[in-house]
Enzyme design. Structure first.
Site, PDB file in Angstrom:
ATOM      1  N   CYS A   1       0.836  -1.201   0.000  1.00  0.00           N
ATOM      2  CA  CYS A   1       0.000   0.000   0.000  1.00  0.00           C
ATOM      3  C   CYS A   1       0.870   1.250   0.000  1.00  0.00           C
ATOM      4  CB  CYS A   1      -0.985  -0.039   1.160  1.00  0.00           C
ATOM      5  SG  CYS A   1      -2.404   1.052   0.927  1.00  0.00           S
TER       6      CYS A   1
ATOM      7  N   HIS B   1      -3.667  -5.598   1.188  1.00  0.00           N
ATOM      8  CA  HIS B   1      -3.403  -5.979   2.578  1.00  0.00           C
ATOM      9  C   HIS B   1      -3.893  -7.416   2.792  1.00  0.00           C
ATOM     10  CE1 HIS B   1      -2.375  -1.916   3.876  1.00  0.00           C
ATOM     11  NE2 HIS B   1      -3.438  -1.475   3.220  1.00  0.00           N
TER      12      HIS B   1
END
Length: 494
Positions: A333, A431
């Site tokens: 991310c 994630h």
């Protein structure tokens, strides 16, 4: 029959409220009750995507898991995500509502109470009992005016409160008795019982302490909870719960993670910490990155600000030296964004509008714009085809040759992430990538490691069961249930 509800508040932050609520939820579910977790207001950069397309604090997602239900936005209607110099990102019922500074939030949070109560009543309609978790300390009387997180909510919803103190940090008698002394009389009357958490050593040594607290406050002692090491297997909520400086577990494969100020969704690292063959080093500021096989840059709530800190610490130099020695790097991310050539924030989402150079390890560029992507995803790791399940939670779009020609993942036909021409630098927006055993094993194999193939989901559920057993043994759950009051939607006032 109306649902009942009980509020668990603490004498301070990190006294174990979130874990206790998760354990209580699992214990009560095993008694045949429909249980729902609720936290009116949370502050955390460790968030989870919900089944209804929003985001809530990671602790409430864990509590939902303990209840055997999918997480939903009503479980944590107000979430503040610290974002460096812009204050905090405000998330209301799962959706971003803007940025706020602490002082500004104090002035308008009163207006959020109707939405908080609506979420609470929605959950109550689905449950036999709602376990409500407070935030921070019940004794923060400087924040009592317009409070929606602790006594303000208890008053609005007409709830009884059980107060939790942490004996491990010391001064637990004073913190419990002192809370009664400083809160307003009407708030003190709402506290009906207390729990002393994290006792180490012989519990009988604190029997007189429990009696003293009960005598001075008039509150019912619900129990003294010994420290339980298995809670380390549960995802931590706050970055303060991380243990920088040392190695987590011991193994031949060395992984280093620089601890940046706005680290987010760091539970991505938990499956690695549980691997017997891995030494996971959380590196604090002021220390160089140690020799290792893999550097991981985890998520960041303020990517540009954290990239500036990374450079100020000299970690960019360490990472480039690591790569020159043949080392591997994984960015997740915000960490993925840092690995690219540039990060542009033309609209000032994270701070003043700016464009900054990235680390230049991937030929991609990021523009922070548009709405936040919140989505559960599944797919495969390329080229191994190992299964991947996880979620995306980010603002911004990352494009470039390494993404177009060498994505890291195939998400059901949509490419994600990027891989460098050398094959040693990887970036992804997903994630939870490391939670799937097959994908984790494949990535570790790329750096010469061997996964022992533990099932991370089963490990978490086993820890929740162990916690529930522990609380059944050391708390009077019948007394706790007796303190829960019926939820009356018509009687709530604020």
């Amino acid at each position: 029959m109306p649902a009942r509800a009980l509020m668990i508040q603490g004498t301070g932050s990190s006294v174990g409220k979130s874990v206790l609520v998760a354990g209580l939820a699992r214990a009560l579910v095993r008694r045949g009750l429909q249980v729902r977790p609720f936290k009116p207001q949370n502050m955390s950069n460790n968030a989870a995507v919900t089944a209804d397309g929003g985001e809530i604090g990671r602790a409430q997602a864990l509590q939902a898991r303990a209840c055997g239900v999918l997480p939903c936005v009503d479980m944590n209607p107000v979430l503040l995500k610290p974002q460096g110099m812009t204050g905090s990102q405000l998330v209301v019922r799962g959706k971003v509502r803007g940025q706020v500074r602490a002082r500004d939030f104090q002035s308008f949070k009163r207006g959020l109470m109707p939405e908080v109560l609506e979420s609470f009543h929605t959950l109550a309609a689905q449950a036999d009992i709602v376990l409500v978790e407070g935030a921070g300390s019940a004794s923060e009387i400087n924040l009592r005016a317009d409070d929606i997180a602790n006594m303000g909510f208890a008053q609005a919803a007409g709830l009884n409160v059980v107060l939790v103190g942490d004996i491990d940090r010391g001064g637990v008698i004073a913190s419990l008795v002192g809370t009664q002394a400083v809160v307003a009389a009407e708030d003190a009357r709402r506290i009906k019982g207390f729990v002393v958490n994290r006792m180490r050593g012989d519990p009988s040594l604190f029997a007189a302490g429990m009696e003293a607290i009960a005598a001075r406050t008039g509150w019912q002692p619900i129990g003294l909870v010994p420290f339980l090491d298995r809670v380390r297997d549960l995802p931590a909520e706050d970055a303060a719960d991380l243990a920088p400086g040392g190695a987590v577990a011991g193994g031949d494969l060395r992984i280093a993670v620089p601890c940046l100020p706005m680290i987010a969704n760091f539970d991505d690292l938990d499956p690695l910490a549980a691997e017997n063959g891995v030494s996971l080093h959380m590196v604090p500021r002021g220390q160089v990155l140690p020799p290792c096989d893999l550097v991981i840059l985890p998520g960041a709530k303020a990517t540009i600000a954290d990239l500036s800190v990374l450079r100020a610490e000299g970690w960019d130099i360490d990472i480039h030296a690591h790569v020159r020695r043949g080392g591997h790097v994984l960015g997740i991310c915000g960490g993925y964004q840092m690995l690219g050539c540039s990060i542009a924030d033309p609209g000032g989402i994270e701070g003043p509008p700016a464009t900054v150079a990235g680390l230049g390890l991937l030929d991609v560029a990021t523009v922070l714009e548009g709405g936040k992507r919140l989505e559960a995803v599944k797919g495969h790791l390329l080229p191994e085809q190992a299964r991947v399940r996880g979620y995306e939670m980010h603002m911004g779009r990352t494009t470039g040759p390494d993404h177009a020609s060498r994505p890291l993942l195939d998400l059901c036909g949509r490419p994600d992430g990027a891989v460098s021409p050398s094959g040693r630098i990887w970036g992804t927006y997903v994630h939870g990538l490391l939670a799937d055993g097959a994908a984790r094993a494949a990535l570790l194999a790329r750096v010469g490691g061997i996964s022992h193939g533990h099932d991370h989901d089963m490990r978490i559920d086993a820890a929740l069961d162990a916690l529930a057993d522990h609380l059944e043994a050391h708390l009077d759950l019948d007394a706790l249930l007796a303190l829960a009051r019926p939820v009356d939607c018509a009687s709530t006032v604020y």
